[in-house]
Scaffold this motif. Structure first.
Motif, mmCIF file in Angstrom:
data_model
loop_
_atom_site.group_PDB
_atom_site.id
_atom_site.type_symbol
_atom_site.label_atom_id
_atom_site.label_comp_id
_atom_site.label_asym_id
_atom_site.label_seq_id
_atom_site.Cartn_x
_atom_site.Cartn_y
_atom_site.Cartn_z
ATOM 1 N N SER A 269 0.883 -1.351 -0.098
ATOM 2 C CA SER A 269 -0.215 -0.011 0.099
ATOM 3 C C SER A 269 0.990 1.207 -0.012
ATOM 4 C CB SER A 269 -1.056 -0.101 1.132
ATOM 5 O OG SER A 269 -1.604 1.084 1.223
ATOM 6 N N ASP A 270 0.314 2.326 -0.585
ATOM 7 C CA ASP A 270 1.148 3.622 -0.547
ATOM 8 C C ASP A 270 0.746 4.277 1.034
ATOM 9 O OD1 ASP A 270 -1.368 4.455 -0.973
ATOM 10 O OD2 ASP A 270 -1.071 5.466 -2.548
ATOM 11 N N THR A 271 0.168 3.554 1.785
ATOM 12 C CA THR A 271 0.118 4.225 3.180
ATOM 13 C C THR A 271 0.384 3.218 3.869
ATOM 14 O OG1 THR A 271 -2.382 3.588 3.145
ATOM 15 C CG2 THR A 271 -1.846 5.729 2.440
ATOM 16 N N THR B 51 8.266 4.048 13.467
ATOM 17 C CA THR B 51 7.787 5.417 12.841
ATOM 18 C C THR B 51 7.601 4.798 11.220
ATOM 19 O OG1 THR B 51 10.164 5.726 12.051
ATOM 20 C CG2 THR B 51 9.665 6.573 14.428
ATOM 21 N N GLU B 52 7.024 6.065 10.772
ATOM 22 C CA GLU B 52 6.735 5.650 9.379
ATOM 23 C C GLU B 52 7.849 5.450 8.459
ATOM 24 O OE1 GLU B 52 3.826 8.019 5.774
ATOM 25 O OE2 GLU B 52 4.242 8.810 7.687
ATOM 26 N N GLU B 53 9.048 6.050 8.694
ATOM 27 C CA GLU B 53 10.360 5.885 8.315
ATOM 28 C C GLU B 53 10.772 4.565 8.026
ATOM 29 O OE1 GLU B 53 9.535 8.717 9.927
ATOM 30 O OE2 GLU B 53 8.920 9.582 8.257
ATOM 31 N N ASN B 54 10.796 3.750 9.253
ATOM 32 C CA ASN B 54 11.629 2.382 9.374
ATOM 33 C C ASN B 54 10.468 1.417 9.306
ATOM 34 O OD1 ASN B 54 10.052 2.189 11.730
ATOM 35 N ND2 ASN B 54 12.161 2.420 12.966
ATOM 36 N N LYS C 27 9.308 -1.890 3.740
ATOM 37 C CA LYS C 27 8.605 -1.491 2.513
ATOM 38 C C LYS C 27 9.089 -2.477 1.519
ATOM 39 C CE LYS C 27 8.276 3.601 2.958
ATOM 40 N NZ LYS C 27 9.004 4.975 2.367
ATOM 41 N N ILE C 28 8.313 -2.416 0.572
ATOM 42 C CA ILE C 28 8.769 -3.459 -0.776
ATOM 43 C C ILE C 28 8.684 -2.152 -1.990
ATOM 44 C CG2 ILE C 28 7.818 -4.811 -2.294
ATOM 45 C CD1 ILE C 28 6.600 -6.506 -0.127
ATOM 46 N N TYR D 4 4.604 0.082 1.371
ATOM 47 C CA TYR D 4 4.455 -0.508 2.607
ATOM 48 C C TYR D 4 4.039 -1.697 2.368
ATOM 49 C CZ TYR D 4 5.217 4.293 4.380
ATOM 50 O OH TYR D 4 5.549 5.527 4.571
ATOM 51 N N TYR D 5 4.697 -2.834 3.227
ATOM 52 C CA TYR D 5 4.153 -4.178 3.270
ATOM 53 C C TYR D 5 3.167 -4.132 4.181
ATOM 54 C CZ TYR D 5 4.960 -9.364 4.061
ATOM 55 O OH TYR D 5 4.462 -10.823 4.175
#
Length: 572
Positions: A309-311, A335-338, A341-342, A346-347
């Motif tokens: 997802s992009d969120t 946090t959103e940063e760590n 991700k794929i 976001y996974y």
């Protein structure tokens, strides 16, 4: 016969939920990468002798999420690198011996402690005292092929510890937190192995330095050496110790390794041979000497579809505590940063609304897996969920299906099994795989209903052999099921119609099981707001089990966990 079989890459392109670490990385870099895979941590007010202080606890919040990971460590030394192993996470060393992946320092290596230490003591509940937490549902995680100075592994079922050298103490619990028992094998413990308050525990082929301690009801030992406890009833309690001095057969689980030549990585599949001599049947085998090491050129690395997802996942920044319905707690450190991700996305978990809807891509992936098996290749299943449309048919001797990161095969929706090992096919290994019962659908509701179903009409999740077909098996080269976990119910938001008749059916002879957990769900995931007729933010539940829905009659139905018709079958 299939011709023009192409080789597979010996240095495969792993999916983004397989993390590869090497000793050139700092401990901080490694731990930051692993952080999103750990169990969610929250803060709470811990009260001790009337004094309150802010503390932290891991939780079982991720108990039924669908994000799987494999943490693979290349040979090397990792100093002061301590990390928690969460739900659906496997940590594995990539050496041929546990001593090739070495965690040094007193605070280094994988661990699991009791979860949910914020939960209060409730009459009829499972918290033994304030702040104890619990290990009763610390399932679906694993560690293997490493060495460490010490290790805490406070788990219950479907959470094996294998191929390890613990220089000092191995603590298989967390104080008085209730635990329902676990499994470990092929390990050397220099100090004490402490079973704490575990109801039961099975230990195979371990060497004990100082000895063992504690345990509540039963602890069982097979092929162990060193300071093995004396069998019998322990005084002043209900604890029974059972010891099998020499097992009749021993077969260790397959695993993957990597060797590096001139800066290039070559992955290999190690398939330990059956041991049946007196010397090889007892104690750990951690010398790294094996005679069946297979190049990945003939190993199919199978990748499931990973939802993105992009969120960020909706729970990344808040955690609703069902015990205090108005309190929102921030998940510590994420946090959103760590977050994982794929690519740039976001996974996230599989969508509840499409979990039971098979697509053409599921059929294509099923066919791709079967094609590799027909080409006599071994399969390595990467972490995630594989929604099968047909059974995987294993028809060649000595083939291996090895799962990483608790790889999960979800059964076809027509009652046919996830896997069928054909009769008179010796030496097959099914290892590290979870098999999940699906929502069963009548033929007119799914286009994927072509089976092949079991010929006797009984539904299952795995069949070894076929009913009515004679197969004595091979005593010296048996079919082996290692770390095979089945479940009916769990992450699926449906309950009625999620079912099978028998989880495991063994028709062939000389089949060995090495750590099986066959689970008909007694609790499953809470349905989110907007799912079906659930309009509230989550289903109401009682305070005895606040994080899950308790399964009732007519939900997640299973008639039998296992049926054995073959001769000379042994299951641990």
């Amino acid at each position: 016969m299939i011709s023009n079989v192409s080789d597979e890459p010996t240095n495969p392109e792993w999916p983004e939920n397989v993390f590869i670490f090497d000793e050139s990385m700092s401990a901080e870099e490694i731990k930051e990468k692993i952080l999103p895979t750990e169990d969610a941590r929250i803060s709470y007010e811990k009260v001790t002798d009337g004094t309150s202080e802010t503390s932290e606890t891991y939780t079982s919040k991720n108990h039924f999420h669908t994000r799987h990971y494999a943490l693979l460590f290349k040979p090397g030394t990792y100093e002061n690198c301590k990390f928690e192993i969460g739900y659906y996470v496997q940590m594995a060393g990539l050496g041929k011996s546990p001593t090739e992946v070495k965690f040094t320092g007193g605070q280094s290596g994988p661990f699991v402690e009791a979860l949910n230490k914020d939960m209060p003591v409730v009459t009829g509940g499972s918290i033994s005292y304030p702040g104890s937490g619990l290990n009763l549902d610390t399932f679906w995680r694993s560690v293997e092929n490493f060495s460490a100075e010490e290790c805490q592994w406070a788990v219950s079922q479907a959470a094996p510890l294998r191929n390890a050298h613990i220089e000092k103490d191995l603590i298989c619990g967390d104080g008085g937190a209730y635990s329902s028992g676990g499994f470990c094998s092929n390990l050397k413990v220099g100090g004490v192995m402490d079973f704490t308050s575990n109801q039961q525990w099975f230990t195979r082929n371990a060497e004990f330095g100082t000895g063992t301690e504690n345990g509540a009801w039963n602890t069982t030992f097979s092929g162990c050496t060193g300071n093995v406890p004396t069998p019998g009833l322990v005084e002043d309690g209900d604890h029974v110790i059972t010891v099998e001095d020499v097992p009749e057969l021993r077969v260790e689980k397959p695993f993957i390794t990597v060797r590096t030549e001139n800066g290039e990585d070559f992955y290999e599949l190690v398939v330990p041979s059956p041991a049946n001599t007196a010397e090889d049947l007892v104690g750990p085998k951690i010398d790294g000497k094996f005679n069946d090491i297979r190049s990945f050129s003939h190993v199919k690395v199978c990748k499931p579809f990973l939802p993105t997802s992009d969120t960020p996942p909706p729970e990344w920044d808040t955690f609703n505590d069902p015990l205090k319905t108005e309190e929102i707690r921030k998940v510590l450190y994420l946090t959103e940063e760590n977050l994982a991700k794929i690519g740039e996305e976001y996974y996230v978990d599989h969508d509840d609304g499409t979990y039971n809807g098979l697509e053409s891509r599921d059929d294509d992936l099923t066919k791709d897996l079967q094609k590799a098996l027909d080409e006599k290749k071994d399969l390595v299943l990467c972490p995630g969920l594989f929604f099968l449309t047909k059974p995987l048919i294993v028809s060649h001797p000595n083939q291996v299906i090895l799962g990483l990161g608790l790889a999960t095969l979800i059964a076809p929706q027509d009652g046919s099994p996830c896997i069928r090992v054909e009769p008179n096919v010796p030496g097959v290994r099914i290892a590290g795989v979870t098999l999940e019962g699906s929502l069963q659908k009548p033929p007119n509701e799914t286009e994927y209903n072509e089976g092949p179903k079991n010929e006797d009409g009984e539904r299952s999740l795995i069949d070894v052999g076929k009913p009515g077909v004679e197969d004595a098996g091979d005593k010296t080269n048996p079919v082996v099921l290692s770390d095979l976990f089945t479940r009916v119910g769990g992450s699926n938001c449906e309950r009625k119609g999620v079912e099978t008749d028998v989880m495991v059916r063994v028709h062939s002879g000389n089949v060995k099981g090495d750590n099986l957990w066959l689970w008909r769900a007694d609790h499953v995931r809470l349905r989110p707001a907007g799912y079906g007729d659930n309009e509230s933010k989550e289903e109401a539940n009682d305070k005895i089990l606040p994080y899950y829905y308790q399964v009732g009659i007519g939900e997640c139905d299973v008639k039998n966990a296992i049926k054995v018709n073959g001769n000379d079958v042994k299951m641990y």
